[in-house]
Design an enzyme around this catalytic site. Structure first.
Site, PDB file in Angstrom:
ATOM      1  CB  CYS A  79       5.353   7.650   0.394  1.00 48.78           C
ATOM      2  SG  CYS A  79       5.353   9.436   0.379  1.00 48.78           S
ATOM      3  CG  HIS A 169       3.984   7.210  -4.309  1.00 48.36           C
ATOM      4  ND1 HIS A 169       3.167   6.518  -3.437  1.00 48.36           N
ATOM      5  CD2 HIS A 169       4.243   8.393  -3.714  1.00 48.36           C
ATOM      6  CE1 HIS A 169       2.925   7.251  -2.369  1.00 48.36           C
ATOM      7  NE2 HIS A 169       3.569   8.394  -2.509  1.00 48.36           N
ATOM      8  CD  GLU A 171       2.935   3.339  -5.123  1.00 45.37           C
ATOM      9  OE1 GLU A 171       4.159   3.111  -5.227  1.00 45.37           O
ATOM     10  OE2 GLU A 171       2.463   4.142  -4.308  1.00 45.37           O
TER      11      GLU A 171
HETATM   12  N1  GLN Z   1       3.070  13.107   3.939  1.00 49.20           N
HETATM   13  C1  GLN Z   1       2.722  11.756   4.281  1.00 49.20           C
HETATM   14  C2  GLN Z   1       3.150  11.433   5.712  1.00 49.20           C
HETATM   15  O1  GLN Z   1       3.864  12.178   6.288  1.00 49.20           O
HETATM   16  C3  GLN Z   1       3.344  10.770   3.314  1.00 49.20           C
HETATM   17  C4  GLN Z   1       2.837  11.046   1.921  1.00 49.20           C
HETATM   18  C5  GLN Z   1       2.682   9.823   1.047  1.00 49.20           C
HETATM   19  O2  GLN Z   1       2.689   8.694   1.512  1.00 49.20           O
HETATM   20  N2  GLN Z   1       2.462  10.058  -0.209  1.00 49.20           N
HETATM   21  O3  GLN Z   1       2.759  10.445   6.245  1.00 49.20           O
END
Ligand code: GLN
Length: 188
Positions: A79, A169, A171
């Site tokens: 992410c 994710h 994890e």
């Molecule tokens: N929205 C976050 C970003 O732009 C990422 C979200 C996440 O890591 N769950 O950095």
């Protein structure tokens, strides 16, 4: 084997729980002193990429960690971690580590209602659970980027050299196969 987990912000504890379950030693990376150890791989967790990017610079972790990754250290990025690795971030002039030739769209599923859970095929593994939280997806992938998973034509998982980058994710689910695949890279 020892894994470094970037622990300046975000969901690093969840990755630690996975490595605990797999009996893999790790250390948190919070300050420059933590970089004196040798690591076989590094995990970049989810969180807020802008905050993580700022802290990486302020804590003087940015340049040495970028060098590790550029030199081939295996990375598992989830992410916000994927955003840190992207060469281009839509709507932003600057990128962070920029070690994977991909373009990412932040909060691609919308800011508020952007969290959901699904299951989808991941190349080399099979069907896996995927939890998305204000997730980015990849809008362009350059040469050498292997696409591991797409959802409704949006790329959500890639591998480039020793770097694995995921929109979701793993994890947060009880399926450790992506972590295990990453750990195989770290053993080599
Ligand atoms: N929205 C976050 C970003 O732009 C990422 C979200 C996440 O890591 N769950 O950095």
């Amino acid at each position: 084997m020892k894994i470094g987990i970037l622990a300046v912000q975000g969901a690093f504890a969840e990755h630690e729980a996975v490595l605990d379950a797999l009996h893999i030693p790790y250390k948190e990376i919070r300050c420059m002193r933590d970089l004196q150890q040798t690591f076989d791989g590094v995990i970049l967790p989810g969180g807020e990429s802008t905050v993580q990017g700022k802290l990486l610079h302020e804590l003087h972790l940015f340049a040495p960690m970028r060098q590790w990754i550029a030199d081939g250290m295996p990375v598992l990025a989830t992410c916000a971690g994927m955003i840190l690795l992207a060469q281009t971030i839509e709507g932003q002039d600057t990128a962070y580590f920029a070690t994977i030739p991909i373009t990412v769209r932040r909060n691609a599923y919308g800011r508020q209602l952007g969290s959901f859970h699904t299951e989808s095929e991941c190349r080399g593994i099979g069907k896996i659970p995927m939890t998305f939280i204000r997730a980015p997806y990849i809008t362009q992938a350059g040469d050498g980027v292997s696409i591991l998973s797409t959802i409704e034509e949006h790329i959500v998982a890639v591998r480039y050299q020793n770097q694995i980058a995921l929109s979701f994710h793993p994890e947060l689910d009880c399926d450790y196969r992506l972590h295990q695949g990453f750990l195989e890279l770290c053993k080599q």
